[in-house]
Design a protein around this motif. Structure first.
Motif, PDB file in Angstrom:
ATOM      1  N   HIS A 171       0.809  -1.221   0.000  1.00 50.88           N
ATOM      2  CA  HIS A 171       0.000   0.000   0.000  1.00 50.88           C
ATOM      3  C   HIS A 171       0.845   1.275   0.000  1.00 50.88           C
ATOM      4  CE1 HIS A 171      -2.897  -2.993   1.603  1.00 50.88           C
ATOM      5  NE2 HIS A 171      -3.831  -2.196   1.148  1.00 50.88           N
ATOM      6  N   LEU A 172       2.162   1.152  -0.017  1.00 50.62           N
ATOM      7  CA  LEU A 172       3.056   2.297   0.137  1.00 50.62           C
ATOM      8  C   LEU A 172       2.709   3.480  -0.771  1.00 50.62           C
ATOM      9  CD1 LEU A 172       6.878   2.230   0.695  1.00 50.62           C
ATOM     10  CD2 LEU A 172       5.948   3.639  -1.151  1.00 50.62           C
ATOM     11  N   PHE A 180      -0.686  13.768   4.181  1.00 57.10           N
ATOM     12  CA  PHE A 180       0.162  13.896   5.367  1.00 57.10           C
ATOM     13  C   PHE A 180       1.622  14.056   4.956  1.00 57.10           C
ATOM     14  CE2 PHE A 180      -3.315  11.165   7.234  1.00 57.10           C
ATOM     15  CZ  PHE A 180      -3.870  12.172   8.002  1.00 57.10           C
ATOM     16  N   VAL A 181       2.355  14.831   5.723  1.00 58.68           N
ATOM     17  CA  VAL A 181       3.788  15.000   5.488  1.00 58.68           C
ATOM     18  C   VAL A 181       4.520  14.990   6.830  1.00 58.68           C
ATOM     19  CG1 VAL A 181       3.528  16.326   3.345  1.00 58.68           C
ATOM     20  CG2 VAL A 181       3.542  17.530   5.540  1.00 58.68           C
ATOM     21  N   GLY A 182       5.829  14.797   6.766  1.00 55.50           N
ATOM     22  CA  GLY A 182       6.650  14.858   7.971  1.00 55.50           C
ATOM     23  C   GLY A 182       6.256  13.863   9.041  1.00 55.50           C
ATOM     24  N   ILE A 183       6.204  14.332  10.285  1.00 55.44           N
ATOM     25  CA  ILE A 183       5.910  13.462  11.421  1.00 55.44           C
ATOM     26  C   ILE A 183       4.511  12.894  11.354  1.00 55.44           C
ATOM     27  CG2 ILE A 183       5.104  15.348  12.907  1.00 55.44           C
ATOM     28  CD1 ILE A 183       7.223  12.260  13.965  1.00 55.44           C
ATOM     29  N   ASP A 184       3.564  13.649  10.779  1.00 59.51           N
ATOM     30  CA  ASP A 184       2.191  13.154  10.639  1.00 59.51           C
ATOM     31  C   ASP A 184       2.144  11.955   9.705  1.00 59.51           C
ATOM     32  OD1 ASP A 184       1.125  15.013  12.372  1.00 59.51           O
ATOM     33  OD2 ASP A 184       0.661  16.463  10.806  1.00 59.51           O
ATOM     34  N   LEU A 185       2.925  12.012   8.625  1.00 57.67           N
ATOM     35  CA  LEU A 185       2.973  10.887   7.686  1.00 57.67           C
ATOM     36  C   LEU A 185       3.589   9.667   8.356  1.00 57.67           C
ATOM     37  CD1 LEU A 185       2.590   9.706   4.865  1.00 57.67           C
ATOM     38  CD2 LEU A 185       4.826  10.648   4.233  1.00 57.67           C
ATOM     39  N   ILE A 186       4.646   9.872   9.128  1.00 54.73           N
ATOM     40  CA  ILE A 186       5.291   8.761   9.831  1.00 54.73           C
ATOM     41  C   ILE A 186       4.326   8.106  10.821  1.00 54.73           C
ATOM     42  CG2 ILE A 186       7.117   8.155  11.483  1.00 54.73           C
ATOM     43  CD1 ILE A 186       8.833  10.347  10.167  1.00 54.73           C
ATOM     44  N   LYS A 187       3.576   8.940  11.550  1.00 54.07           N
ATOM     45  CA  LYS A 187       2.586   8.413  12.501  1.00 54.07           C
ATOM     46  C   LYS A 187       1.495   7.645  11.765  1.00 54.07           C
ATOM     47  CE  LYS A 187       3.104  11.951  16.107  1.00 54.07           C
ATOM     48  NZ  LYS A 187       2.410  13.090  16.800  1.00 54.07           N
ATOM     49  N   TYR A 188       1.043   8.187  10.637  1.00 58.41           N
ATOM     50  CA  TYR A 188       0.004   7.522   9.852  1.00 58.41           C
ATOM     51  C   TYR A 188       0.484   6.151   9.378  1.00 58.41           C
ATOM     52  CZ  TYR A 188      -3.138   6.406   6.006  1.00 58.41           C
ATOM     53  OH  TYR A 188      -4.016   5.755   5.176  1.00 58.41           O
ATOM     54  N   ILE A 189       1.719   6.105   8.849  1.00 63.10           N
ATOM     55  CA  ILE A 189       2.281   4.837   8.375  1.00 63.10           C
ATOM     56  C   ILE A 189       2.390   3.832   9.514  1.00 63.10           C
ATOM     57  CG2 ILE A 189       4.356   3.738   7.438  1.00 63.10           C
ATOM     58  CD1 ILE A 189       4.813   6.315   5.807  1.00 63.10           C
ATOM     59  N   LEU A 190       2.818   4.297  10.682  1.00 65.07           N
ATOM     60  CA  LEU A 190       2.956   3.419  11.848  1.00 65.07           C
ATOM     61  C   LEU A 190       1.607   2.807  12.230  1.00 65.07           C
ATOM     62  CD1 LEU A 190       4.604   2.255  14.201  1.00 65.07           C
ATOM     63  CD2 LEU A 190       4.111   4.352  15.476  1.00 65.07           C
ATOM     64  N   PHE A 191       0.578   3.650  12.363  1.00 69.04           N
ATOM     65  CA  PHE A 191      -0.750   3.146  12.724  1.00 69.04           C
ATOM     66  C   PHE A 191      -1.330   2.263  11.618  1.00 69.04           C
ATOM     67  CE2 PHE A 191      -1.003   6.944  15.680  1.00 69.04           C
ATOM     68  CZ  PHE A 191      -0.962   6.170  16.828  1.00 69.04           C
ATOM     69  N   PHE A 192      -1.055   2.627  10.381  1.00 69.42           N
ATOM     70  CA  PHE A 192      -1.524   1.830   9.246  1.00 69.42           C
ATOM     71  C   PHE A 192      -0.935   0.419   9.311  1.00 69.42           C
ATOM     72  CE2 PHE A 192      -1.512   0.127   4.988  1.00 69.42           C
ATOM     73  CZ  PHE A 192      -2.689   0.590   4.410  1.00 69.42           C
ATOM     74  N   MET A 193       0.381   0.329   9.545  1.00 69.15           N
ATOM     75  CA  MET A 193       1.039  -0.977   9.584  1.00 69.15           C
ATOM     76  C   MET A 193       0.574  -1.796  10.781  1.00 69.15           C
ATOM     77  SD  MET A 193       2.827  -1.324   6.885  1.00 69.15           S
ATOM     78  CE  MET A 193       3.899  -2.706   7.262  1.00 69.15           C
TER      79      MET A 193
END
Length: 277
Positions: A171-172, A180-193
């Motif tokens: 899904h990358l 989302f960008v920056g830290i928000d994108l990282i958080k989103y990816i973490l919760f997504f995974m």
């Protein structure tokens, strides 16, 4: 008679080819959206792109199972009698999670409606579009093949984590369309995974309890459908899903009903069935 060669790493080959097929289809879907084609054209191409894993598996099938029929393989995944208790359990779990998320969103939302669908007609359309685009397009390859193939070498739990990770990574490209960008994108990816790997563990447990692909299709369908009809902040929705499905996955890991996730496993290939003790 020439002997057909089998793939040495069928799961890795499947994952690689799935991504190779998906990427150009994904960009085509993006181009259709940017060029403002009719909505039905976008929906059709979106559904086709989601079938990349099935296309990949069909292409590789004869290299993985030289003497088997692809159609018969698919039929075998649905031949076991469905257990009402298993279906009822997965539906109740997901309805409970949906209601909990709905409650949390309704308390924090300032929008007029907590649902994204405004009519029964649109609800039915979204339900079936979601079914075709997600569960029907993905489960044959990711669950029907990759998960079962890895369970020949690893415990179902370990296989679930491996496939869940690569299913999430598939899904990358979609992650970068969220805005989302920056830290928000990282958080989103973490919760997504977290949500993807958790739901994968849930799918594996209940699939192994019934051995019918309808079970993960139902779980996948309600997972996507429920999050899609709630009108809330995307980050909050994925975070709530990650938390609740992680709790369910951990409970199932602890309970390990009928040793479906780990323990001593013996695979009996007679009649193409897997028995765990």
């Amino acid at each position: 008679m020439k002997r057909e060669k089998k793939l040495k790493k069928p799961v890795a080959s499947f994952i690689l080819l799935t991504n190779i097929i998906f990427l150009p289809l994904f960009f085509l879907v993006g181009a259709i959206s940017m060029l403002e084609y009719p909505a039905w054209v976008f929906d059709v191409m979106f559904c086709i792109s989601s079938w990349s894993s099935t296309f990949a598996f069909a292409i590789l099938f004869k290299k993985i199972y030289p003497r088997q029929s692809f159609i018969q393989f698919v039929k075998d995944k649905f031949k076991n009698k469905l257990k009402f208790s298993v279906i009822l359990t997965v539906i109740l779990i997901q309805i409970f999670i949906f209601l909990m998320i709905l409650f949390l969103v309704s308390n924090n939302s300032e929008v007029d409606s907590i649902f994204t669908i405004s009519s029964w007609g649109m609800l039915i359309y979204f339900f079936f579009k979601n079914l075709i685009a997600g569960p029907l397009g993905e489960e044959i390859g990711w669950r029907g093949f990759a998960q079962i193939e890895l369970q020949k070498m690893h415990s179902p739990l370990k296989a679930s984590i491996i496939i869940g990770f690569w299913w999430g990574m598939w899904h990358l490209p979609i992650w970068f369309t969220t805005g989302f960008v920056g830290i928000d994108l990282i958080k989103y990816i973490l919760f997504f995974m977290i949500s993807i790997i958790s739901i994968k563990i849930v799918m594996t447990a209940f699939y192994n309890l019934n051995q019918n692909l309808i079970i993960p299709i139902i779980i996948h369908q309600f997972f996507n459908f429920f999050i899609g009809i709630i009108n809330g902040n995307l980050f909050d929705l994925i975070m709530y899903n990650a938390i609740f499905y992680l709790v369910v996955a951990l409970l199932i890991i602890v309970i390990n009903p009928k040793k479906v996730l780990y323990g001593r496993e013996y695979t009996n290939v007679i009649n193409r069935k897997h028995f765990m003790i």
